[in-house]
Design an enzyme around this catalytic site. Structure first.
Site, mmCIF file in Angstrom:
data_model
loop_
_atom_site.group_PDB
_atom_site.id
_atom_site.type_symbol
_atom_site.label_atom_id
_atom_site.label_comp_id
_atom_site.label_asym_id
_atom_site.label_seq_id
_atom_site.Cartn_x
_atom_site.Cartn_y
_atom_site.Cartn_z
ATOM 1 N N GLU A 48 61.365 20.837 20.427
ATOM 2 C CA GLU A 48 60.882 20.868 19.033
ATOM 3 C C GLU A 48 61.752 21.779 18.185
ATOM 4 O OE1 GLU A 48 59.047 18.349 17.805
ATOM 5 O OE2 GLU A 48 57.504 18.881 19.261
ATOM 6 N N HIS A 49 62.059 21.308 16.978
ATOM 7 C CA HIS A 49 62.935 22.030 16.049
ATOM 8 C C HIS A 49 64.300 22.290 16.680
ATOM 9 C CE1 HIS A 49 60.193 22.626 12.672
ATOM 10 N NE2 HIS A 49 59.243 22.659 13.582
ATOM 11 N N ASP A 51 66.478 19.328 16.926
ATOM 12 C CA ASP A 51 67.389 18.236 16.511
ATOM 13 C C ASP A 51 68.378 18.701 15.453
ATOM 14 O OD1 ASP A 51 65.365 18.291 14.550
ATOM 15 O OD2 ASP A 51 65.027 16.118 14.550
ATOM 16 N N LEU A 140 52.919 12.603 13.268
ATOM 17 C CA LEU A 140 53.257 11.550 14.225
ATOM 18 C C LEU A 140 54.286 10.583 13.632
ATOM 19 C CD1 LEU A 140 49.647 10.958 15.633
ATOM 20 C CD2 LEU A 140 51.488 12.319 16.646
ATOM 21 N N SER A 141 55.003 11.070 12.625
ATOM 22 C CA SER A 141 56.129 10.344 12.028
ATOM 23 C C SER A 141 55.747 9.059 11.312
ATOM 24 C CB SER A 141 57.188 10.008 13.091
ATOM 25 O OG SER A 141 57.818 11.155 13.496
ATOM 26 N N SER A 143 56.248 8.643 8.251
ATOM 27 C CA SER A 143 57.342 8.304 7.322
ATOM 28 C C SER A 143 58.507 7.637 8.041
ATOM 29 C CB SER A 143 57.815 9.507 6.497
ATOM 30 O OG SER A 143 57.566 10.701 7.123
ATOM 31 N N ASP A 192 62.859 11.712 14.735
ATOM 32 C CA ASP A 192 61.777 10.744 14.513
ATOM 33 C C ASP A 192 62.321 9.327 14.364
ATOM 34 O OD1 ASP A 192 60.436 13.125 14.325
ATOM 35 O OD2 ASP A 192 60.221 13.059 12.149
HETATM 36 C C1 GLA Z 1 59.818 16.822 12.177
HETATM 37 C C2 GLA Z 1 61.216 16.353 11.788
HETATM 38 C C3 GLA Z 1 62.100 16.188 13.015
HETATM 39 C C4 GLA Z 1 62.069 17.430 13.911
HETATM 40 C C5 GLA Z 1 60.616 17.868 14.141
HETATM 41 C C6 GLA Z 1 60.536 19.165 14.895
HETATM 42 O O1 GLA Z 1 59.180 15.823 12.900
HETATM 43 O O2 GLA Z 1 61.149 15.123 11.110
HETATM 44 O O3 GLA Z 1 63.418 15.881 12.614
HETATM 45 O O4 GLA Z 1 62.827 18.451 13.375
HETATM 46 O O5 GLA Z 1 59.899 18.011 12.938
HETATM 47 O O6 GLA Z 1 61.020 19.007 16.175
#
Ligand code: GLA
Length: 409
Positions: A48-49, A51, A140-141, A143, A192
């Site tokens: 997490e965090h 990418d 949960l993405s 977008s 994502d």
């Molecule tokens: C959001 C961002 C991703 C990533 C996560 C954290 O989902 O869209 O690019 O940075 O946070 O891992």
């Protein structure tokens, strides 16, 4: 206590029917859509965090998808309707789409067409409608699911051929990331969109964001089948508001970039775990409050945990990943400071009720957490988490199961 709220996914037929009907109601004069496309939301197992730091992440695609019915137009007008914004028509011309020029949810859609055009593809206007069972604002993405569904739709109606293979999908990922970063104005990292376009059923995707990698090197499928181990991945939507266009995410990213520049590396990926202590010492004079050092420690240790997680999964030892998940959560909570009271409550109560491991997933500041749970313990874990929220006077959370599912198509 009320019974738990399960957030069910739609069957592909149901999703397709919903958007076909909505298209007919929204654009009665233009005829049927050219087709229906859809793309999944994601959960991130670990990483997490990382990418936007050139690091590793390990998402899977959810069975929950965003559906798009789209019809190509001969002019450059874009007209959009969404079941989530009843009665509203979002409209622009492609010529008017540019960074800062469009706002609202339509920016995520028009931004994809803009980015594909920037890449040299001949993209015309379109009429499109959207409906989704990806929980909105739950980390949960939703977008990315929207962008990626539009990307595969435009790919097909313009016969770009990109969705046909993984390298082409990687190009669509880049277009969606540009749409989100430059047109929608959210400085996110790309995990994502890679998940939504490149994950496959039964697999997680090892996303490697090291700058300069080829498409093939940037995404590797990792078989992730929990059934033989009698495990399941439980997702808990805390229903605590989560937003990425606000300053916190951008602030974390900027801190990491500053730390990388102070350390003289391109990204924090270039700080190896064995070099961490030295890097922390080097940062000290520039970091009176210790914030930069905490951020760097999270990123470097999280990338290492992701590699360890993948090694265990590949070795058939998925039952042993729990401590890595718990350590990831602690690091996000204490060093990266992106957790929230609700996320900590899910993690603590799920682990207390027998989950093998649990952690927040996605950007944080609210949103969702995941727990790796024995099949026979799911009900207990759900009951305990729900009771913990009840006792704390919090809004009841939502639950969903997350078998690794299919990509955008
Ligand atoms: C959001 C961002 C991703 C990533 C996560 C954290 O989902 O869209 O690019 O940075 O946070 O891992």
């Amino acid at each position: 206590m009320t019974s738990p709220a399960w957030l069910e996914s739609w069957s592909p037929d149901d999703g397709a029917q919903r958007v076909r009907d909505l298209f007919g109601r929204s654009f009665p004069a233009v005829g049927a859509p050219d087709g229906v496309w859809s793309a999944p939301g994601r959960v991130n197992l670990i990483g997490e965090h990382t990418d936007y730091n050139g690091g590793l992440a390990l998402p899977t695609a959810l069975p929950h998808r965003t559906y798009v019915a789209l019809r190509r137009r001969d002019d450059d007008v874009v007209r959009l309707a969404s079941a989530q914004a009843p009665g509203e028509l979002w409209q622009t011309r492609l010529a008017d789409v540019a960074p800062g020029a469009v706002t609202g949810w339509g920016a995520y859609v028009a931004g994809v067409a803009w980015a594909l055009a920037k890449d040299g593809h001949d993209v015309s206007g379109f009429d499109a409608v959207v409906d989704s069972c990806v929980p909105f604002g739950a980390g949960l993405s939703s977008s990315a699911a929207l962008e990626c569904a539009v990307a595969v739709a435009l790919d097909e109606v313009h016969q770009l051929g990109l969705a046909a293979d993984d390298a082409g999908r990687a190009a669509l990922v880049s277009a969606c990331v540009r749409a989100e970063n430059e047109v929608a104005g959210a400085p996110t990292g790309g995990m994502d969109q890679a998940a939504s376009l490149r994950c496959t059923a039964g697999h997680a995707l090892l996303v490697d964001s090291r700058p300069g990698l080829s498409a093939l090197e940037s995404g590797t499928p990792v078989p992730f089948d929990l059934e033989p181990a009698r495990l399941t991945l439980l997702v808990v939507d805390t229903r605590a508001e989560h937003a990425l266009v606000d300053g916190q995410y951008a602030e974390r990213r900027a801190s990491c970039e500053r730390a990388a520049s102070l350390l003289g590396v391109e990204t924090l990926r270039d700080v190896a775990p064995e070099a961490l202590e030295g890097a922390l010492v080097a940062l000290e004079p520039h970091d009176p409050d210790g914030v930069l050092r905490r951020r760097v420690r999270h990123v470097v240790t999280e990338i290492a945990r992701t590699a360890q997680f993948v090694a265990l999964v590949r070795d058939g030892r998925v039952t042993e990943v729990g401590p890595l998940m718990n350590a990831s959560h602690a690091s996000l909570r204490d060093d990266y400071e992106v957790s929230a009271r609700e996320l900590d409550l899910v993690v603590d109560s799920a682990v207390g009720a027998g989950a093998l491991g649990a952690r927040m997933t996605g950007g944080g500041f609210g949103g969702s957490a995941i727990a790796l749970v024995r099949v026979e313990d799911v009900e207990t874990v759900v009951t305990v988490v729900q009771a913990a929220f009840d006792d704390a006077g919090l809004t009841a959370p939502g639950f969903l199961l997350a078998p690794p599912s299919a990509p955008a198509l």
